[in-house]
Design an enzyme around this catalytic site. Sequence first.
Site, short mmCIF file in Angstrom:
data_model
loop_
_atom_site.label_atom_id
_atom_site.label_comp_id
_atom_site.label_asym_id
_atom_site.label_seq_id
_atom_site.Cartn_x
_atom_site.Cartn_y
_atom_site.Cartn_z
CB CYS A 294 -0.87 0.06 1.25
SG CYS A 294 -1.96 -1.34 1.42
N GLY B 147 -0.19 0.58 -5.17
CA GLY B 147 -1.48 -0.08 -5.05
C GLY B 147 -2.47 0.47 -6.03
CG ASN C 239 2.89 0.28 3.25
OD1 ASN C 239 3.98 0.76 3.03
ND2 ASN C 239 2.53 -0.89 2.74
N GLY C 240 1.69 -2.17 5.39
CA GLY C 240 2.44 -3.19 6.12
C GLY C 240 1.56 -4.37 6.44
CE1 TYR D 186 7.77 -5.00 -9.94
CE2 TYR D 186 6.71 -5.11 -7.80
CZ TYR D 186 6.63 -5.07 -9.17
OH TYR D 186 5.41 -5.07 -9.77
#
Length: 467
Positions: free
Chosen positions: A10, A36, A110-111, A250
């Site tokens: 995210c 996302g 996020n996570g 990435y």
Amino acid sequence: MLNDKPREECGIFGVFGHKDAAELTYLGLYALQHRGQESAGIVVSDGKKVRIQKGMGLVTEVFKQKGLEGYPSHLAIGHVRYSTMGSSSLKNAQPFLVEYSNGSLAIAHNGNLVNAQELRRKLESSGSIFQSTMDSEIVIHLLAKSRKKNLQDRVFEALSQVKGAYSLLFLTEKELIAARDPQGVRPLCLGQLDGTYVIASESCALDLTRAKFLREIEPGEIVFIDEKGLRSFKPFPKERHSFCIFEFIYFARPDSYLFGGNVHLIRRAQGRELAREYSQEADLVMPIPDSGNSAALGFSKESGIPFEMGVIRNHYVGRTFIQPSPYIRDLGVRVKLNPVKEVLKGKRVVIVEDSIVRGTTSRTRIKTLREAGAKEIHMRVSCPPLKYPCFYGIDFPTKEELIASNRSVEEIADFVGLDSLGYLSLEGLFKAMPLPREEFCTACFNGVYPISIPKGMGKHTLERIIS
Ligand code: AMP
């Protein structure tokens, strides 16, 4: 039965104190779209009232018709979410917003929390009712349930109970709060714009909003921003850092600065290391665009083999792996990249790729390159073989689905259809990093998980407990 996977990738963005908070958040999310593409949402506050808008799709789609611009606000948080197959649903779109005894509270996360299962069970047995299957909602319940008198203590108490990777934003009517887990797995940075504060997953979002990069939010740091200014706390014991190395391979955008370095330059250094480790006689070096661009440039510079664009990317397609159904994903591979026959015909080609996950996308791509006339195809991958799933927020499939977990390099080369295949070693990867090796989480390569994974956590944790 609900079948949502808990794992998340995210992007989050927040603003305090700017009259255009909603619009800035929209722009910030736009810059974080690569993190996302499944859903997007923004929560705004004018100091009294909190409003939310979220939906499925890209940022531009969710805020296409009716935005939040009708609501003057100086405080906002936003979220873009990526999810995996089967978990595509609006109820899991963030931010989450609840009303509780102290007013409104929203969260953007996020996570991935590793003790979500245990916490959710506890909360449900004491009467909590969940709207979603997301681990992020657990944090909001913990906070709302806390008996501590002030918000600061409630946040500390809630976060002291969660384990795992989190970069978080909370919004109340009057405050913006940012937190990063003690190991700092996911990135989060702080910027300033016209004297106001902006927080983002990656610095590329600050650039777009013209906010000045101040610093990264530190691991274990919790920042409260309100009209009195910014206060920073580190309430938890210091822990070893575990920055996600895959952000550098990435996930993050090359123009971002995170974990102490610029992503493009680090990827370029990975490419140089790769060329040193696996030289190859060839006519040209080409990236799989865009994620392989920087490493391919480094490979070309180091090896002296000319850099070429052997495939052209259609930019109006999202990341192919994001498409939920396998059939569409396969079409996506073809739609996204088109080989340049005139460049490839009769040539010995080195392709630089950032990673091989399942191997299926690469296999399709190599087939189209052969059809375009390439004589030899050698692949060089700018990270070691991905063998272990991630429990901290990058969506890698289960161990069984990761091609490198059960095949040798030669077998992978065979499966993908390559003349040769070489992966960057972990040593080589570390050489390209801006920080010492001890600072990174490399669990996806070596299975050393820096945050212990509770027994039973493996495949689809939440899915199991709520089905
Ligand atoms: P495949 O050949 O199917 O393993 O796909 C490889 C491609 O997937 C590479 O171009 C990668 O850039 C991309 N990729 C990287 N990370 C992920 C991820 N977490 N999930 C899926 N694909 C990814």
